[in-house]
Every structure is written in structure tokens, then in C-alpha cells.
Write a protein that holds these residues in place. Structure first.
Motif, PDB file in Angstrom:
ATOM      1  N   GLY A   6       0.785  -1.226   0.000  1.00  0.00           N
ATOM      2  CA  GLY A   6       0.000   0.000   0.000  1.00  0.00           C
ATOM      3  C   GLY A   6       0.816   1.274   0.000  1.00  0.00           C
ATOM      4  O   GLY A   6       0.273   2.355   0.190  1.00  0.00           O
ATOM      5  N   CYS A   7       2.127   1.170  -0.228  1.00  0.00           N
ATOM      6  CA  CYS A   7       2.995   2.349  -0.273  1.00  0.00           C
ATOM      7  C   CYS A   7       3.185   2.805  -1.715  1.00  0.00           C
ATOM      8  O   CYS A   7       3.224   1.980  -2.625  1.00  0.00           O
ATOM      9  N   PRO A   8       3.313   4.109  -1.942  1.00  0.00           N
ATOM     10  CA  PRO A   8       3.601   4.580  -3.298  1.00  0.00           C
ATOM     11  C   PRO A   8       4.905   3.961  -3.801  1.00  0.00           C
ATOM     12  O   PRO A   8       5.864   3.811  -3.031  1.00  0.00           O
ATOM     13  N   ALA A   9       4.929   3.582  -5.070  1.00  0.00           N
ATOM     14  CA  ALA A   9       6.114   2.906  -5.607  1.00  0.00           C
ATOM     15  C   ALA A   9       6.416   3.378  -7.020  1.00  0.00           C
ATOM     16  O   ALA A   9       5.506   3.689  -7.793  1.00  0.00           O
ATOM     17  N   ILE A  10       7.695   3.418  -7.322  1.00  0.00           N
ATOM     18  CA  ILE A  10       8.145   3.770  -8.662  1.00  0.00           C
ATOM     19  C   ILE A  10       9.360   2.909  -8.992  1.00  0.00           C
ATOM     20  O   ILE A  10      10.234   2.699  -8.146  1.00  0.00           O
ATOM     21  N   ALA A  11       9.388   2.385 -10.197  1.00  0.00           N
ATOM     22  CA  ALA A  11      10.552   1.656 -10.702  1.00  0.00           C
ATOM     23  C   ALA A  11      11.194   2.556 -11.739  1.00  0.00           C
ATOM     24  O   ALA A  11      10.524   3.018 -12.660  1.00  0.00           O
ATOM     25  N   ALA A  12      12.465   2.846 -11.573  1.00  0.00           N
ATOM     26  CA  ALA A  12      13.160   3.744 -12.493  1.00  0.00           C
ATOM     27  C   ALA A  12      14.317   3.009 -13.158  1.00  0.00           C
ATOM     28  O   ALA A  12      15.061   2.287 -12.494  1.00  0.00           O
ATOM     29  N   ALA A  24      21.516  12.503 -14.831  1.00  0.00           N
ATOM     30  CA  ALA A  24      20.279  12.926 -15.492  1.00  0.00           C
ATOM     31  C   ALA A  24      19.122  12.019 -15.106  1.00  0.00           C
ATOM     32  O   ALA A  24      18.020  12.494 -14.808  1.00  0.00           O
ATOM     33  N   ALA A  25      19.362  10.717 -15.091  1.00  0.00           N
ATOM     34  CA  ALA A  25      18.301   9.773 -14.715  1.00  0.00           C
ATOM     35  C   ALA A  25      17.867  10.004 -13.269  1.00  0.00           C
ATOM     36  O   ALA A  25      16.674   9.934 -12.953  1.00  0.00           O
ATOM     37  N   ALA A  26      18.817  10.312 -12.384  1.00  0.00           N
ATOM     38  CA  ALA A  26      18.477  10.579 -10.981  1.00  0.00           C
ATOM     39  C   ALA A  26      17.625  11.845 -10.866  1.00  0.00           C
ATOM     40  O   ALA A  26      16.640  11.872 -10.106  1.00  0.00           O
ATOM     41  N   GLU A  27      17.965  12.871 -11.611  1.00  0.00           N
ATOM     42  CA  GLU A  27      17.201  14.125 -11.577  1.00  0.00           C
ATOM     43  C   GLU A  27      15.789  13.915 -12.106  1.00  0.00           C
ATOM     44  O   GLU A  27      14.815  14.383 -11.510  1.00  0.00           O
ATOM     45  N   VAL A  32       9.901  13.021 -11.246  1.00  0.00           N
ATOM     46  CA  VAL A  32       8.739  12.144 -11.451  1.00  0.00           C
ATOM     47  C   VAL A  32       8.222  11.633 -10.109  1.00  0.00           C
ATOM     48  O   VAL A  32       7.010  11.532  -9.900  1.00  0.00           O
ATOM     49  N   ALA A  33       9.108  11.334  -9.176  1.00  0.00           N
ATOM     50  CA  ALA A  33       8.676  10.869  -7.852  1.00  0.00           C
ATOM     51  C   ALA A  33       7.864  11.956  -7.141  1.00  0.00           C
ATOM     52  O   ALA A  33       6.835  11.663  -6.514  1.00  0.00           O
ATOM     53  N   GLU A  34       8.301  13.200  -7.241  1.00  0.00           N
ATOM     54  CA  GLU A  34       7.547  14.304  -6.640  1.00  0.00           C
ATOM     55  C   GLU A  34       6.177  14.433  -7.292  1.00  0.00           C
ATOM     56  O   GLU A  34       5.168  14.646  -6.620  1.00  0.00           O
ATOM     57  N   TRP A  35       6.110  14.298  -8.609  1.00  0.00           N
ATOM     58  CA  TRP A  35       4.840  14.334  -9.327  1.00  0.00           C
ATOM     59  C   TRP A  35       3.960  13.144  -8.909  1.00  0.00           C
ATOM     60  O   TRP A  35       2.762  13.299  -8.677  1.00  0.00           O
ATOM     61  N   ALA A  36       4.561  11.958  -8.807  1.00  0.00           N
ATOM     62  CA  ALA A  36       3.808  10.740  -8.491  1.00  0.00           C
ATOM     63  C   ALA A  36       3.159  10.829  -7.111  1.00  0.00           C
ATOM     64  O   ALA A  36       2.063  10.290  -6.912  1.00  0.00           O
ATOM     65  N   LEU A  37       3.804  11.493  -6.161  1.00  0.00           N
ATOM     66  CA  LEU A  37       3.207  11.644  -4.826  1.00  0.00           C
ATOM     67  C   LEU A  37       1.917  12.457  -4.889  1.00  0.00           C
ATOM     68  O   LEU A  37       1.018  12.261  -4.083  1.00  0.00           O
ATOM     69  N   LYS A  38       1.826  13.358  -5.857  1.00  0.00           N
ATOM     70  CA  LYS A  38       0.613  14.164  -6.035  1.00  0.00           C
ATOM     71  C   LYS A  38      -0.433  13.446  -6.885  1.00  0.00           C
ATOM     72  O   LYS A  38      -1.563  13.912  -6.997  1.00  0.00           O
ATOM     73  N   HIS A  39      -0.030  12.348  -7.517  1.00  0.00           N
ATOM     74  CA  HIS A  39      -0.916  11.570  -8.392  1.00  0.00           C
ATOM     75  C   HIS A  39      -0.811  10.092  -8.015  1.00  0.00           C
ATOM     76  O   HIS A  39      -0.306   9.273  -8.791  1.00  0.00           O
ATOM     77  N   PRO A  40      -1.283   9.755  -6.807  1.00  0.00           N
ATOM     78  CA  PRO A  40      -1.099   8.384  -6.325  1.00  0.00           C
ATOM     79  C   PRO A  40      -1.914   7.365  -7.121  1.00  0.00           C
ATOM     80  O   PRO A  40      -2.992   7.669  -7.634  1.00  0.00           O
ATOM     81  N   LEU A  41      -1.360   6.178  -7.204  1.00  0.00           N
ATOM     82  CA  LEU A  41      -2.040   5.051  -7.832  1.00  0.00           C
ATOM     83  C   LEU A  41      -2.707   4.206  -6.761  1.00  0.00           C
ATOM     84  O   LEU A  41      -2.461   4.384  -5.569  1.00  0.00           O
ATOM     85  N   ILE A  46       2.164   0.473  -9.741  1.00  0.00           N
ATOM     86  CA  ILE A  46       3.414   1.234  -9.632  1.00  0.00           C
ATOM     87  C   ILE A  46       3.638   2.047 -10.906  1.00  0.00           C
ATOM     88  O   ILE A  46       3.134   1.705 -11.972  1.00  0.00           O
ATOM     89  N   TYR A  47       4.384   3.108 -10.742  1.00  0.00           N
ATOM     90  CA  TYR A  47       4.848   3.861 -11.910  1.00  0.00           C
ATOM     91  C   TYR A  47       6.149   3.227 -12.402  1.00  0.00           C
ATOM     92  O   TYR A  47       7.016   2.870 -11.609  1.00  0.00           O
TER      93      TYR A  47
END
Length: 135
Positions: A6-12, A24-27, A32-41, A46-47
Motif C-alpha cells: 500500500g505504499c507509493p512505488a516507482i521503478a526507475a 540525469a536519470a536521478a534528476e 517524477v517521484a515528486e509528481w507521483a506523490l501528487k498523483h497516487p495510484l 506502480i509507476y
């Protein structure tokens, strides 16, 4: 694991096996992680972020896609590699693809300089209408 709990998750992923500069990938991942917190799934989703191996100023932006490029090779060919610890690893090598990638796929967009985000789920079961199998 995070999404199943149930935690927000992202695979990068940085789309390169040889790139050693992850700045660049880290930035992009941070943005995207900051955006994803405002747009939870929903729980279990996962994103999935794929970043092309380019300097930050060359990345055109981030596009959303649900079209992950399927790769169906006309032949399965594996190559073996030895690690520095003398372990052998096998990788499926890109052979001939059975069809070109769709224009809106993550692979095509990454090749065109875009980072891509898609929403995935760990539930890989195909929903079927068959309730009982009669033998």
C-alpha cells in the motif's frame, strides 16, 4: 513490494547497459517521484519510469505511455558473460523483432529523447469469464 503493502512505488531505469553517469536519470526520477506523490495510484500499482541515456539538457521531457513495446524475437539467442567474480550470466540478445515498436511505445519514445512513465500492476493474472472447466 512497496505497492503490495500500500505504499507509493516507482521503478526507475536508465535505458543503457553501458552508461555510467546516472545524474540525469536521478534528476528525472526525483522530479517524477515528486509528481507521483501528487498523483497516487491504487494499491498494487506502480509507476514505471524509463530514462534515455542522455544528458539532462538533451532529454526532451517526460511522456506518459501505456504502450510497452513487446519484443517477440524470431529466434531466441543467448550470450554468456563472466562477471568480475567469475560468475556466468546469460542474456537474451536482441535478434530480429517480429514487428516494429508502436510509435507511442516506451522504446520508441526513449529513442526519440523522451523519458516515459507508465502505470503497471503486479497482478499478472488474465481475467477470464470461465468459472468452471468441464472435462
Amino acid at each position: 513490494e512497496a505497492s503490495m503493502a500500500g505504499c507509493p512505488a516507482i521503478a526507475a531505469s536508465l535505458r543503457s547497459f553501458s552508461q555510467t553517469d546516472y545524474a540525469a536519470a536521478a534528476e528525472i526520477t526525483l522530479r517524477v517521484a515528486e509528481w507521483a506523490l501528487k498523483h497516487p495510484l491504487k494499491r498494487g500499482e506502480i509507476y514505471n519510469l524509463n530514462v534515455p541515456p542522455l544528458p539532462l539538457e538533451k532529454i526532451r521531457g517526460v511522456k506518459s505511455t501505456q504502450s510497452l513495446a513487446p519484443v517477440y524475437l524470431t529466434e531466441a539467442r543467448y550470450e554468456s558473460y563472466k562477471s568480475e567474480y567469475n560468475h556466468t550470466y546469460y542474456f537474451l540478445c536482441d535478434g530480429e523483432e517480429s514487428a516494429p515498436y508502436p510509435a507511442d511505445s516506451d522504446d520508441t519514445l526513449n529513442a526519440d529523447g523522451w523519458a516515459t512513465v507508465s502505470a503497471l500492476t503486479w497482478d499478472i493474472a488474465v481475467k477470464r469469464s470461465v468459472d468452471t472447466i468441464e472435462l
